[in-house]
Design a protein around this motif. Structure first.
Motif, PDB file in Angstrom:
ATOM      1  N   LYS A 212     -14.414 -45.072 -23.728  1.00  0.00           N
ATOM      2  CA  LYS A 212     -14.289 -46.380 -23.366  1.00  0.00           C
ATOM      3  C   LYS A 212     -13.030 -46.594 -22.423  1.00  0.00           C
ATOM      4  CE  LYS A 212     -16.368 -47.999 -27.825  1.00  0.00           C
ATOM      5  NZ  LYS A 212     -15.893 -48.360 -29.164  1.00  0.00           N
ATOM      6  N   PRO A 213     -13.246 -47.812 -21.564  1.00  0.00           N
ATOM      7  CA  PRO A 213     -12.042 -48.278 -20.639  1.00  0.00           C
ATOM      8  C   PRO A 213     -10.795 -48.684 -21.506  1.00  0.00           C
ATOM      9  CG  PRO A 213     -13.740 -49.683 -20.586  1.00  0.00           C
ATOM     10  CD  PRO A 213     -14.467 -48.906 -21.596  1.00  0.00           C
ATOM     11  N   ILE A 214     -10.175 -47.818 -22.257  1.00  0.00           N
ATOM     12  CA  ILE A 214      -8.900 -48.322 -23.226  1.00  0.00           C
ATOM     13  C   ILE A 214      -7.770 -47.667 -22.886  1.00  0.00           C
ATOM     14  CG2 ILE A 214     -10.718 -48.503 -25.018  1.00  0.00           C
ATOM     15  CD1 ILE A 214     -10.024 -45.952 -26.365  1.00  0.00           C
ATOM     16  N   TYR A 215      -7.616 -47.004 -21.593  1.00  0.00           N
ATOM     17  CA  TYR A 215      -6.148 -46.320 -21.523  1.00  0.00           C
ATOM     18  C   TYR A 215      -5.069 -47.072 -20.724  1.00  0.00           C
ATOM     19  CZ  TYR A 215      -9.453 -43.165 -23.503  1.00  0.00           C
ATOM     20  OH  TYR A 215     -10.235 -42.289 -24.365  1.00  0.00           O
ATOM     21  N   ALA A 216      -5.517 -47.823 -19.689  1.00  0.00           N
ATOM     22  CA  ALA A 216      -4.478 -48.684 -19.155  1.00  0.00           C
ATOM     23  C   ALA A 216      -3.375 -49.210 -19.936  1.00  0.00           C
ATOM     24  CB  ALA A 216      -4.995 -49.557 -18.502  1.00  0.00           C
ATOM     25  N   LYS A 217      -3.741 -49.680 -21.408  1.00  0.00           N
ATOM     26  CA  LYS A 217      -2.761 -50.149 -22.288  1.00  0.00           C
ATOM     27  C   LYS A 217      -1.834 -49.018 -22.729  1.00  0.00           C
ATOM     28  CE  LYS A 217      -4.018 -54.657 -22.405  1.00  0.00           C
ATOM     29  NZ  LYS A 217      -2.952 -55.774 -22.111  1.00  0.00           N
ATOM     30  N   THR A 218      -2.201 -47.890 -22.590  1.00  0.00           N
ATOM     31  CA  THR A 218      -1.369 -46.663 -23.301  1.00  0.00           C
ATOM     32  C   THR A 218      -0.132 -46.516 -22.449  1.00  0.00           C
ATOM     33  OG1 THR A 218      -2.775 -44.953 -22.502  1.00  0.00           O
ATOM     34  CG2 THR A 218      -3.667 -45.917 -24.574  1.00  0.00           C
ATOM     35  N   ALA A 219      -0.403 -46.589 -20.957  1.00  0.00           N
ATOM     36  CA  ALA A 219       0.432 -45.892 -20.051  1.00  0.00           C
ATOM     37  C   ALA A 219       1.589 -46.160 -19.993  1.00  0.00           C
ATOM     38  CB  ALA A 219      -0.211 -46.003 -18.896  1.00  0.00           C
ATOM     39  N   ALA A 220       2.198 -47.471 -20.712  1.00  0.00           N
ATOM     40  CA  ALA A 220       3.545 -47.777 -20.576  1.00  0.00           C
ATOM     41  C   ALA A 220       3.956 -48.289 -22.315  1.00  0.00           C
ATOM     42  CB  ALA A 220       3.968 -49.066 -19.885  1.00  0.00           C
ATOM     43  N   TYR A 221       5.109 -47.764 -22.680  1.00  0.00           N
ATOM     44  CA  TYR A 221       5.665 -48.080 -23.999  1.00  0.00           C
ATOM     45  C   TYR A 221       5.007 -47.368 -25.132  1.00  0.00           C
ATOM     46  CZ  TYR A 221       7.116 -51.939 -20.938  1.00  0.00           C
ATOM     47  OH  TYR A 221       7.518 -52.654 -19.875  1.00  0.00           O
TER      48      TYR A 221
END
Length: 404
Positions: free
Chosen positions: A367-376
């Protein structure tokens, strides 16, 4: 394990040049997965003064098939990249979301890699690469993360929130933090040093404006650290170089995957060496690191240990892991060998096993869930809806039952 010691972790903000690159790469992963849940993506990003370059290998229905881009696909990719930079907040002469040069060198996935990864006939989906992956959890914070990293992340998240809301007038996107804690009997008790370097607007490096910035950062640190952690012996280093106006990709080139320790456990646990951002979940560098964090967190949440490290290993094109290793660092209430067996059984029952397909289907990773993982950080985050499913603690009771 040592019981009394001093330990340090660092974090970097969403505006750090490497994190800009990570966020762009993961936005591309999300874009392709939103079009095709079986998309294959390995997207690397370079950022520097007024330039963003994409490179890597892809396969995605409706976007890139049979060596051809779908109509409008290239324009959508560029819009996605510019939107990431705009959202972070870069509208500076040296790096502006609307005017930087954009170069796209993404191309089709190697057929030789695809034949190993894709399921065919009686062959299950294989791992996207060889390698070792680690997961870790400890009881130092409510999110079962190392305290030094947790506080480092939270300091920068607060700075970013205040910048986006315009609560303070002087912050720019690039920033770094570093927290050193003293541990007694294995428990963090005090901060011995805190380092924060934040990009700022002109004039906030000296005089009254410089003092305003210094006081603001110290106030944020005081809000984030537990009561009593800041003492008369705590050393603060805030913008220790003096001036930090030129920052982000204009100040230093950024690349995807250069902040893997920031992304994971701040040096408190081993790392297999593979980056996460820019990779679809068939790449075990990403998915196996997520599932080992999931299992380790549930071990600690179940009260089976205060600290838990899990390692798995894979061969490219092979579905089953080659090994599973558990280390409880002398804090366990059960044996590591028994726990390895219980983890294997619970993973098989609840996820469909530790194969690449079992992991990504069991955790819902396509699923498109990865942008939120890319910082912090990819870990220590709150699971919400489809986001951060590896942070759930819903296996704790199953693990205890499997060991009964």
């Amino acid at each position: 394990m040592r019981s009394d010691y001093v330990f340090t972790s660092e974090s970097v903000s969403e505006g750090h040049p490497d994190k800009v690159s990570d966020q762009i790469s993961d936005a591309i992963v999300d874009l392709f997965l939103s079009k095709d849940p079986e998309a294959r993506v390995a997207c690397e990003t370079l950022t520097t003064t007024q330039l963003v370059v994409l490179a890597g290998e892809i396969r995605c229905k409706g976007v890139y098939e049979n060596g051809e881009w779908a109509p409008g696909a290239l324009e959508e990719i560029e819009r996605t990249v510019r939107n990431v930079v705009r959202t972070i907040g870069y509208a500076q002469d040296g790096f502006h979301w609307e005017t930087f040069e954009f170069i796209n060198r993404l191309h089709g996935q190697s057929a030789h890699i695809a034949q190993g990864v894709d399921a065919a006939g009686n062959k299950d989906e294989g791992a996207g690469d060889q390698g070792i992956m680690f997961g870790f959890a400890c009881d130092e914070t409510p999110d079962l993360m190392p305290a030094t990293l947790d506080y480092s992340h939270k300091i920068l998240q607060r700075l970013a929130a205040d910048r986006h809301s315009a609560a303070v007038p002087f912050l720019e996107p690039d920033a770094k933090s570093q927290v050193t804690l003293r541990f007694k009997d294995g428990v963090p008790v005090a901060a011995t040093a805190v380092v924060v370097s934040t990009q700022h607007r002109e004039g906030y490096d000296a005089g009254e404006k410089g003092a305003e910035l210094q006081a603001y950062v110290k106030g944020v640190v005081a809000d984030i650290l537990p009561a009593g952690f800041i003492t008369d012996e705590t050393r603060f280093h805030i913008n220790p170089t003096g001036t930090f106006v030129i920052g982000g990709p204009d100040g230093d080139a950024g690349l995807t995957g250069r902040k893997i320790i920031v992304d994971t456990y701040g040096g408190a646990a081993p790392h297999g060496g593979g980056a996460f951002s820019g990779k679809d979940p068939t790449k075990v560098d990403r998915s196996a690191a997520y599932v080992t964090r999931y299992l380790a967190k549930n071990v600690v949440a179940a009260g089976l240990a205060k600290r838990c490290t899990i390692q798995v290993s894979y061969a490219i094109g092979v579905s089953e892991p080659l090994s599973l290793y558990v280390d409880l660092h002398g804090t366990g209430t059960v044996s590591e060998e028994a726990l390895e067996g219980a983890l294997t059984r619970v993973a098989a029952a609840k996820l469909g096993g530790l194969t690449p397909r079992g992991i990504r289907m069991g955790l819902g990773l396509n699923k498109p869930i990865y942008a939120k993982t890319a910082a912090y950080g990819h870990f220590g985050r709150k699971p919400e809806g489809d986001l951060f499913p590896w942070e759930r603690t819903d296996l704790a009771d199953d693990l205890k039952a499997a060991l009964a």
